[in-house]
Scaffold this active site. Structure first.
Site, PDB file in Angstrom:
ATOM      1  N   ARG A 147       0.855  -1.172   0.000  1.00 25.46           N
ATOM      2  CA  ARG A 147       0.000   0.000   0.000  1.00 25.46           C
ATOM      3  C   ARG A 147       0.899   1.231   0.000  1.00 25.46           C
ATOM      4  O   ARG A 147       1.844   1.293   0.792  1.00 25.46           O
ATOM      5  CB  ARG A 147      -0.898   0.022   1.249  1.00 25.46           C
ATOM      6  CG  ARG A 147      -1.942   1.117   1.225  1.00 25.46           C
ATOM      7  CD  ARG A 147      -2.683   1.281   2.526  1.00 25.46           C
ATOM      8  NE  ARG A 147      -1.951   2.147   3.460  1.00 25.46           N
ATOM      9  CZ  ARG A 147      -2.517   2.632   4.558  1.00 25.46           C
ATOM     10  NH1 ARG A 147      -3.763   2.314   4.881  1.00 25.46           N
ATOM     11  NH2 ARG A 147      -1.813   3.436   5.364  1.00 25.46           N
ATOM     12  N   TYR A 159      -3.147  11.571   5.731  1.00 21.46           N
ATOM     13  CA  TYR A 159      -3.469  10.270   6.305  1.00 21.46           C
ATOM     14  C   TYR A 159      -2.429   9.240   5.868  1.00 21.46           C
ATOM     15  O   TYR A 159      -1.996   9.228   4.702  1.00 21.46           O
ATOM     16  CB  TYR A 159      -4.868   9.788   5.846  1.00 21.46           C
ATOM     17  CG  TYR A 159      -4.907   8.316   6.042  1.00 21.46           C
ATOM     18  CD1 TYR A 159      -4.671   7.431   5.005  1.00 21.46           C
ATOM     19  CD2 TYR A 159      -4.993   7.807   7.345  1.00 21.46           C
ATOM     20  CE1 TYR A 159      -4.584   6.081   5.228  1.00 21.46           C
ATOM     21  CE2 TYR A 159      -4.896   6.462   7.567  1.00 21.46           C
ATOM     22  CZ  TYR A 159      -4.680   5.603   6.522  1.00 21.46           C
ATOM     23  OH  TYR A 159      -4.558   4.274   6.761  1.00 21.46           O
ATOM     24  N   ASP A 210      -5.116   3.875  -0.174  1.00 22.75           N
ATOM     25  CA  ASP A 210      -6.252   4.119   0.718  1.00 22.75           C
ATOM     26  C   ASP A 210      -6.665   5.586   0.630  1.00 22.75           C
ATOM     27  O   ASP A 210      -5.913   6.476   1.022  1.00 22.75           O
ATOM     28  CB  ASP A 210      -5.831   3.781   2.168  1.00 22.75           C
ATOM     29  CG  ASP A 210      -7.016   3.695   3.122  1.00 22.75           C
ATOM     30  OD1 ASP A 210      -6.826   3.180   4.244  1.00 22.75           O
ATOM     31  OD2 ASP A 210      -8.121   4.133   2.738  1.00 22.75           O
ATOM     32  N   HIS A 212      -9.288   6.752   2.122  1.00 22.95           N
ATOM     33  CA  HIS A 212      -9.721   7.002   3.505  1.00 22.95           C
ATOM     34  C   HIS A 212     -10.955   7.893   3.571  1.00 22.95           C
ATOM     35  O   HIS A 212     -10.992   8.882   4.308  1.00 22.95           O
ATOM     36  CB  HIS A 212      -8.571   7.610   4.318  1.00 22.95           C
ATOM     37  CG  HIS A 212      -8.537   7.096   5.731  1.00 22.95           C
ATOM     38  ND1 HIS A 212      -9.094   7.777   6.780  1.00 22.95           N
ATOM     39  CD2 HIS A 212      -8.044   5.959   6.262  1.00 22.95           C
ATOM     40  CE1 HIS A 212      -8.919   7.101   7.905  1.00 22.95           C
ATOM     41  NE2 HIS A 212      -8.287   5.987   7.622  1.00 22.95           N
ATOM     42  N   GLU A 236      -8.974   1.947  -1.911  1.00 23.35           N
ATOM     43  CA  GLU A 236      -9.691   1.652  -0.669  1.00 23.35           C
ATOM     44  C   GLU A 236     -10.469   2.847  -0.154  1.00 23.35           C
ATOM     45  O   GLU A 236      -9.999   3.972  -0.198  1.00 23.35           O
ATOM     46  CB  GLU A 236      -8.679   1.226   0.382  1.00 23.35           C
ATOM     47  CG  GLU A 236      -9.248   0.910   1.735  1.00 23.35           C
ATOM     48  CD  GLU A 236      -8.167   0.478   2.696  1.00 23.35           C
ATOM     49  OE1 GLU A 236      -7.124  -0.028   2.238  1.00 23.35           O
ATOM     50  OE2 GLU A 236      -8.350   0.687   3.897  1.00 23.35           O
ATOM     51  N   GLU A 262     -13.579  -1.641   6.420  1.00 26.58           N
ATOM     52  CA  GLU A 262     -12.931  -1.668   7.734  1.00 26.58           C
ATOM     53  C   GLU A 262     -13.776  -0.967   8.795  1.00 26.58           C
ATOM     54  O   GLU A 262     -13.652  -1.275   9.972  1.00 26.58           O
ATOM     55  CB  GLU A 262     -11.544  -1.049   7.678  1.00 26.58           C
ATOM     56  CG  GLU A 262     -11.509   0.419   7.441  1.00 26.58           C
ATOM     57  CD  GLU A 262     -10.086   0.960   7.421  1.00 26.58           C
ATOM     58  OE1 GLU A 262      -9.269   0.449   6.642  1.00 26.58           O
ATOM     59  OE2 GLU A 262      -9.803   1.874   8.200  1.00 26.58           O
ATOM     60  N   ARG A 283     -13.364  -5.517   3.449  1.00 24.70           N
ATOM     61  CA  ARG A 283     -12.268  -5.343   4.392  1.00 24.70           C
ATOM     62  C   ARG A 283     -12.665  -5.484   5.862  1.00 24.70           C
ATOM     63  O   ARG A 283     -11.925  -5.081   6.759  1.00 24.70           O
ATOM     64  CB  ARG A 283     -11.629  -3.969   4.189  1.00 24.70           C
ATOM     65  CG  ARG A 283     -10.948  -3.874   2.889  1.00 24.70           C
ATOM     66  CD  ARG A 283      -9.781  -2.923   2.753  1.00 24.70           C
ATOM     67  NE  ARG A 283      -9.328  -2.197   3.878  1.00 24.70           N
ATOM     68  CZ  ARG A 283      -8.293  -2.548   4.645  1.00 24.70           C
ATOM     69  NH1 ARG A 283      -7.677  -3.693   4.427  1.00 24.70           N
ATOM     70  NH2 ARG A 283      -7.887  -1.778   5.644  1.00 24.70           N
ATOM     71  N   GLU A 339      -4.105  -7.233   5.435  1.00 27.12           N
ATOM     72  CA  GLU A 339      -3.272  -6.086   5.812  1.00 27.12           C
ATOM     73  C   GLU A 339      -2.348  -6.481   6.948  1.00 27.12           C
ATOM     74  O   GLU A 339      -2.756  -7.183   7.880  1.00 27.12           O
ATOM     75  CB  GLU A 339      -4.156  -4.915   6.253  1.00 27.12           C
ATOM     76  CG  GLU A 339      -3.370  -3.665   6.615  1.00 27.12           C
ATOM     77  CD  GLU A 339      -4.269  -2.486   6.891  1.00 27.12           C
ATOM     78  OE1 GLU A 339      -5.497  -2.658   6.957  1.00 27.12           O
ATOM     79  OE2 GLU A 339      -3.749  -1.359   7.039  1.00 27.12           O
ATOM     80  N   TRP A 402     -12.269  12.291   8.005  1.00 24.25           N
ATOM     81  CA  TRP A 402     -10.843  12.030   8.249  1.00 24.25           C
ATOM     82  C   TRP A 402     -10.473  10.689   7.647  1.00 24.25           C
ATOM     83  O   TRP A 402     -11.244   9.725   7.749  1.00 24.25           O
ATOM     84  CB  TRP A 402     -10.512  11.996   9.744  1.00 24.25           C
ATOM     85  CG  TRP A 402      -9.069  11.628   9.956  1.00 24.25           C
ATOM     86  CD1 TRP A 402      -7.969  12.417   9.743  1.00 24.25           C
ATOM     87  CD2 TRP A 402      -8.557  10.351  10.350  1.00 24.25           C
ATOM     88  NE1 TRP A 402      -6.820  11.715   9.993  1.00 24.25           N
ATOM     89  CE2 TRP A 402      -7.130  10.445  10.359  1.00 24.25           C
ATOM     90  CE3 TRP A 402      -9.154   9.133  10.681  1.00 24.25           C
ATOM     91  CZ2 TRP A 402      -6.298   9.364  10.709  1.00 24.25           C
ATOM     92  CZ3 TRP A 402      -8.337   8.053  11.017  1.00 24.25           C
ATOM     93  CH2 TRP A 402      -6.934   8.204  11.032  1.00 24.25           C
TER      94      TRP A 402
HETATM   95  C1  CS2 Z   1      -6.462   2.483   7.751  1.00 20.06           C
HETATM   96  C2  CS2 Z   1      -6.363   2.460   9.242  1.00 20.06           C
HETATM   97  O1  CS2 Z   1      -5.216   0.487   7.811  1.00 20.06           O
HETATM   98  C3  CS2 Z   1      -6.026   1.153   7.168  1.00 20.06           C
HETATM   99  O2  CS2 Z   1      -6.489   0.825   6.062  1.00 20.06           O
HETATM  100  O3  CS2 Z   1      -7.679   2.872   7.226  1.00 20.06           O
HETATM  101  O4  CS2 Z   1      -5.081   2.895   9.547  1.00 20.06           O
HETATM  102  C4  CS2 Z   1      -7.348   3.324   9.995  1.00 20.06           C
HETATM  103  O5  CS2 Z   1      -7.079   4.678   9.712  1.00 20.06           O
HETATM  104  C5  CS2 Z   1      -7.209   3.051  11.472  1.00 20.06           C
HETATM  105  O6  CS2 Z   1      -7.375   1.681  11.687  1.00 20.06           O
HETATM  106  C6  CS2 Z   1      -8.219   3.853  12.268  1.00 20.06           C
HETATM  107  O7  CS2 Z   1      -8.110   3.527  13.635  1.00 20.06           O
HETATM  108 MG    MG Z   2      -8.121   1.916   5.416  1.00 22.42          MG
END
Ligand code: CS2
Ligand code: MG
Length: 402
Positions: A147, A159, A210, A212, A236, A262, A283, A339, A402
């Site tokens: 990634r 991020y 990602d 995000h 992602e 996630e 995910r 991951e 975020w």
């Molecule tokens: C992220 C995470 O790993 C990922 O794909 O989206 O780092 C996410 O930001 C954190 O798990 C939030 O606690």
């Molecule tokens: Mg993520």
């Protein structure tokens, strides 16, 4: 056989974790991850006040019945706190089941479907010129999938990029810190990152990115199309996933594969996305989607619709979650990627485990159960530390995802 003790353990070996440990009348123990980044004490209270009293005396062999009891019995179904608490109980019961059976949990899930679990690692860089070295570092560790996240010119923090260069832990202050965002700067810059990576590393390395949750569907469609020449394995969380029809719009414009899930905590969060084949990877994680029992259901639905797994595995999911994930990853027919953000040595000492990473693959422990535990005495030396995830604002001050 019955549960005679249930301990909720909060510890902070560098970052906060919440763990549930169950003990049977035979002295057999099971552990479950109950960590919800930035909301740890909400889950700890939910478990301590509303779940643990009802567990004492229950038969630990009745995993499905306990899951239904905690899900339907809550009346207020679903949500990240409830489903993380249920996940911890479910995971601990599978651990106990494996120990009584004398088998690693993957053997109870249908046995091995592959030699190992293909992991993806995180390459991040503060600037474009530092990206090749970051990716090369992952390739040198034999990751087959990487990634890639990069600082955005003109933005102070982005991020996925550690300001210190060390491991990335976004929950960096008791009260949310404020990050800034510019979609136009981001959309103009990201294609140059992947153009650079492909030119340096060629076409074979699996690349992921990602977003995000930060774009609108049409912006995500534009990004997906601009990244098509670089053949990403997945893009992602392109948009906040509450409006799932947004994925229909993205899908109609680009062939870049999409990954989401996630932040989902039940099959109902992703059933439409899966059944309409609007995504390519789901995910969801053991710790946030109701445990092994429920995540298996999500992956089975996904298997019917050409959707593969791609479970979340950030460092705010504990080694207990990783251990449990690997048993599922090894057994399901539609595994995609796992991951892998290695925890710190300090965390690994608190959570001794038998899983390991070698030649791009993760391997679960062959011990009966999950092959992970928590060292309660060591855990007690790391008291909880208030920590919240950041918030994000546009350059005009508008509050953004975020
Ligand atoms: C992220 C995470 O790993 C990922 O794909 O989206 O780092 C996410 O930001 C954190 O798990 C939030 O606690
Ligand atoms: Mg993520």
């Amino acid at each position: 056989m019955k549960i005679v003790d249930a301990r909720v353990i909060v510890t902070c070996p560098g970052r906060n974790f919440v763990t549930l440990k169950l003990v049977t009348d035979d002295g057999v123990t099971g552990v479950g991850d109950a960590t919800l980044n930035g909301r740890e004490l909400a889950v700890e209270a939910y478990l301590r006040e509303h779940v643990v009293p009802a567990l004492i005396g229950r038969d630990p062999a009745r995993i499905e019945d306990t899951w239904q009891y905690l899900y339907k019995g809550a009346y207020w179904r679903r949500g990240p706190v409830t489903m993380t608490a249920i996940a911890a109980v479910d995971t601990a019961l599978w651990d106990i089941k494996g120990k009584y059976a004398g088998l690693p949990v993957y053997q109870l899930l249908g046995g091995r479907s592959r030699d190992g679990v293909t992991a993806y690692g995180h390459a991040y860089a503060a600037s474009l010129d530092e990206v090749p070295a970051a990716v090369a570092s992952l390739v040198a560790q034999n990751y087959r999938a990487v990634r890639v996240q990069c600082g955005i010119p003109g933005l102070s923090k982005t991020y996925g990029v550690s300001a210190s260069g060390g491991s990335y832990e976004p929950a960096d202050s008791a009260v949310p810190s404020v990050e800034s965002w510019s979609t136009s700067r981001y959309l103009a810059f990201v294609p140059t990152v992947f153009e650079r990576v492909r030119s340096e590393f060629g076409p074979d390395l699996q690349l992921l990115h990602d977003v995000h949750h930060r774009l609108t569907p049409i912006e995500a469609a534009r990004l997906g199309r601009s990244l098509e020449p670089y053949a990403l394995t997945w893009l992602e969380d392109p948009v906040p996933a509450e409006l799932q029809d947004g994925y229909r719009l993205i899908r109609s414009h680009t062939t870049t594969p999409l990954a989401v899930g996630e932040v989902f905590n039940s099959i109902w969060d992703c059933a439409d996305l899966i059944q309409s084949q609007l995504i390519d990877y789901v995910r969801c994680s053991v710790v946030h989607a109701g445990g092994i029992t429920h995540l298996r259901r999500i992956f089975d639905l996904a298997a019917l619709h050409h959707v593969r797994s791609g479970s979340h595995g950030a460092t705010d999911l504990s080694p207990i979650c990783m251990a449990a994930a690997l048993h599922l990853d090894l057994a399901i027919p539609n595994f995609g990627l796992q991951e892998h953000m290695p925890h710190t040595a300090e965390t690994d000492r608190v959570f001794p485990h038998g899983y390991h990473f070698a030649d791009g693959l993760l391997h679960p422990s062959e011990e009966p159960g999950l092959g992970v535990d928590i060292d309660e005495e060591l855990a007690a030396r790391y008291p909880y530390r208030p920590a919240s995830l950041p918030v994000n604002r546009l350059e005009d001050g508008t509050l953004h995802s975020w």
